[in-house]
Design a protein around this motif. Structure first.
Motif, PDB file in Angstrom:
ATOM      1  N   SER A  90       0.857  -1.188   0.000  1.00 60.05           N
ATOM      2  CA  SER A  90       0.000   0.000   0.000  1.00 60.05           C
ATOM      3  C   SER A  90       0.889   1.232   0.000  1.00 60.05           C
ATOM      4  O   SER A  90       1.889   1.289   0.721  1.00 60.05           O
ATOM      5  CB  SER A  90      -0.927   0.004   1.214  1.00 60.05           C
ATOM      6  OG  SER A  90      -0.183   0.043   2.417  1.00 60.05           O
ATOM      7  N   ILE A  91       0.543   2.214  -0.823  1.00 58.91           N
ATOM      8  CA  ILE A  91       1.325   3.443  -0.960  1.00 58.91           C
ATOM      9  C   ILE A  91       0.402   4.633  -0.755  1.00 58.91           C
ATOM     10  O   ILE A  91      -0.681   4.699  -1.345  1.00 58.91           O
ATOM     11  CB  ILE A  91       1.995   3.537  -2.345  1.00 58.91           C
ATOM     12  CG1 ILE A  91       2.879   2.321  -2.615  1.00 58.91           C
ATOM     13  CG2 ILE A  91       2.812   4.816  -2.461  1.00 58.91           C
ATOM     14  CD1 ILE A  91       3.488   2.294  -3.998  1.00 58.91           C
ATOM     15  N   GLU A  92       0.837   5.555   0.091  1.00 54.61           N
ATOM     16  CA  GLU A  92       0.108   6.798   0.298  1.00 54.61           C
ATOM     17  C   GLU A  92       1.113   7.930   0.324  1.00 54.61           C
ATOM     18  O   GLU A  92       1.874   8.086   1.283  1.00 54.61           O
ATOM     19  CB  GLU A  92      -0.684   6.752   1.600  1.00 54.61           C
ATOM     20  CG  GLU A  92      -1.575   7.960   1.792  1.00 54.61           C
ATOM     21  CD  GLU A  92      -2.515   7.802   2.969  1.00 54.61           C
ATOM     22  OE1 GLU A  92      -3.009   8.839   3.452  1.00 54.61           O
ATOM     23  OE2 GLU A  92      -2.741   6.662   3.413  1.00 54.61           O
ATOM     24  N   GLY A  93       1.148   8.695  -0.761  1.00 52.55           N
ATOM     25  CA  GLY A  93       2.134   9.757  -0.883  1.00 52.55           C
ATOM     26  C   GLY A  93       3.535   9.172  -0.933  1.00 52.55           C
ATOM     27  O   GLY A  93       3.832   8.312  -1.773  1.00 52.55           O
ATOM     28  N   GLN A  94       4.404   9.617  -0.026  1.00 47.22           N
ATOM     29  CA  GLN A  94       5.780   9.133   0.006  1.00 47.22           C
ATOM     30  C   GLN A  94       5.984   8.001   1.023  1.00 47.22           C
ATOM     31  O   GLN A  94       7.117   7.647   1.306  1.00 47.22           O
ATOM     32  CB  GLN A  94       6.733  10.282   0.316  1.00 47.22           C
ATOM     33  CG  GLN A  94       6.832  11.310  -0.815  1.00 47.22           C
ATOM     34  CD  GLN A  94       7.994  12.252  -0.634  1.00 47.22           C
ATOM     35  OE1 GLN A  94       8.405  12.556   0.480  1.00 47.22           O
ATOM     36  NE2 GLN A  94       8.550  12.730  -1.741  1.00 47.22           N
ATOM     37  N   GLU A  95       4.894   7.460   1.540  1.00 47.88           N
ATOM     38  CA  GLU A  95       4.995   6.367   2.498  1.00 47.88           C
ATOM     39  C   GLU A  95       4.360   5.103   1.938  1.00 47.88           C
ATOM     40  O   GLU A  95       3.324   5.158   1.270  1.00 47.88           O
ATOM     41  CB  GLU A  95       4.332   6.751   3.834  1.00 47.88           C
ATOM     42  CG  GLU A  95       5.004   7.930   4.502  1.00 47.88           C
ATOM     43  CD  GLU A  95       4.655   8.033   5.978  1.00 47.88           C
ATOM     44  OE1 GLU A  95       3.991   7.108   6.503  1.00 47.88           O
ATOM     45  OE2 GLU A  95       5.049   9.035   6.591  1.00 47.88           O
ATOM     46  N   ALA A  96       5.014   3.976   2.215  1.00 48.78           N
ATOM     47  CA  ALA A  96       4.513   2.690   1.733  1.00 48.78           C
ATOM     48  C   ALA A  96       4.601   1.670   2.852  1.00 48.78           C
ATOM     49  O   ALA A  96       5.421   1.788   3.771  1.00 48.78           O
ATOM     50  CB  ALA A  96       5.319   2.213   0.528  1.00 48.78           C
ATOM     51  N   GLU A  97       3.749   0.657   2.770  1.00 48.86           N
ATOM     52  CA  GLU A  97       3.749  -0.426   3.754  1.00 48.86           C
ATOM     53  C   GLU A  97       3.648  -1.751   3.023  1.00 48.86           C
ATOM     54  O   GLU A  97       2.859  -1.894   2.089  1.00 48.86           O
ATOM     55  CB  GLU A  97       2.580  -0.249   4.724  1.00 48.86           C
ATOM     56  CG  GLU A  97       2.569  -1.248   5.863  1.00 48.86           C
ATOM     57  CD  GLU A  97       1.471  -0.943   6.866  1.00 48.86           C
ATOM     58  OE1 GLU A  97       1.649   0.010   7.663  1.00 48.86           O
ATOM     59  OE2 GLU A  97       0.421  -1.639   6.834  1.00 48.86           O
ATOM     60  N   SER A 123       7.694   4.105  -7.412  1.00 46.09           N
ATOM     61  CA  SER A 123       6.392   4.791  -7.403  1.00 46.09           C
ATOM     62  C   SER A 123       6.413   6.059  -6.568  1.00 46.09           C
ATOM     63  O   SER A 123       5.367   6.704  -6.406  1.00 46.09           O
ATOM     64  CB  SER A 123       5.314   3.839  -6.869  1.00 46.09           C
ATOM     65  OG  SER A 123       5.198   2.696  -7.699  1.00 46.09           O
ATOM     66  N   ALA A 137       7.670   6.348  -3.229  1.00 45.99           N
ATOM     67  CA  ALA A 137       7.745   6.196  -1.777  1.00 45.99           C
ATOM     68  C   ALA A 137       9.168   6.431  -1.297  1.00 45.99           C
ATOM     69  O   ALA A 137      10.129   5.982  -1.915  1.00 45.99           O
ATOM     70  CB  ALA A 137       7.271   4.802  -1.369  1.00 45.99           C
TER      71      ALA A 137
END
Length: 271
Positions: free
Chosen positions: A17-24, A45, A47
């Motif tokens: 999962s990616i949200e802006g510059q953070e991914a998990e 992408s 992150a």
């Protein structure tokens, strides 16, 4: 055999999962190539901070992050226990382990930073040639073996606890600091044959060590002003990572170990 059953990125996208510059990334039951494929996909992408959850012994995490066309460095946070060769060949990125790590942390690392909030296994910083590694607790056997300096880079390894045998074996360069924070008053460091074959670099030891624990290739020296500046810098960084008091650590006595010869085995060669 390591690639048997490896799934494609399309099959694995539900783990990322990616949200802006953070991914998990959920690493549960993934093999090492699948994890690194997802890390690389997240980085490409956009992150810049990637969190790995449910890691359980997967090797080579972070080894495929040479991205010369990408702007900025990646920060990877690893939860649970990564396997061997974490950050091998690391090229300038940052890895933080929220727990212990296995063998070979920073193997042939070129640049960047690895921070381990726990202990690490054998051959930490093997052939490391740049960057910094901070281990909160102790390490296993042969830490800093073949550590070297390369094209002006000076690798740094700081260990909060103690080490097992052959610490600094065949060191050719770099700075290693062993703090012994987990030792009882008067308890000696655990390692024997410290600096065996060492022919470059420097080791700083805080705590007790007997002459018989040292390799024949090293000499024991007192600190000078340059040494104190180096310790102030890197012990300070170590303390900030692990929320410790640097001044309390630095107030104790340190000794410096350096090689007595640049070619300790020169007599067995023809040139």
């Amino acid at each position: 055999m390591f690639l048997s059953g490896v799934r494609s990125l399309e099959e694995l996208r539900s783990r990322l999962s990616i949200e802006g510059q953070e991914a998990e990334i959920d690493a549960r039951d993934l093999v090492h190539k699948e994890i690194n494929d997802l890390i690389r996909e997240a980085a490409l992408s956009g992150a810049r901070r990637i969190t790995l959850l449910n890691v359980c012994g997967q090797r080579y995490i972070g080894t495929r992050l040479f991205l010369p066309q990408q702007d900025g460095k990646i920060e990877i946070h690893v939860y649970c226990t990564p396997g061997n060769d974490l950050g091998a060949f690391l090229a300038g990125h940052r890895i933080v382990v929220h727990g212990n790590a296995q063998d070979g942390v920073g193997n042939t690392m070129d640049d960047g930073e690895i921070v381990v909030h726990g202990r690490a296994g054998d051959i930490v910083a093997m052939a490391m040639r740049g960057g910094r590694i901070f281990i909160r607790d102790s390490v296993g056997y042969r830490a800093a073996i073949h550590m070297k300096e390369y094209t002006g880079k000076v690798p740094v390894l700081v260990i909060g606890g103690t080490a097992q045998d052959f610490f600094g074996e065949y060191m050719a360069g770099g700075i290693v600091i062993l703090l012994g924070l987990n030792l009882k008053p008067g308890e000696r460091h655990h390692a024997h044959y410290i600096g065996t074959g060492m022919h470059g670099g420097v080791i700083y030891l805080r705590g007790e060590v007997a002459p018989y624990q040292l390799g024949r290739e090293v000499g024991v020296l007192e600190l000078d002003d340059k040494d104190r500046r180096l310790l102030h810098q890197y012990v300070g960084e170590f303390a900030r990572h692990f929320n410790l008091n640097a001044e309390n650590i630095l107030n104790d006595r340190f000794v410096k170990l350096m090689p007595v010869s640049k070619r300790p085995y020169g007599r067995i060669y023809a040139y």
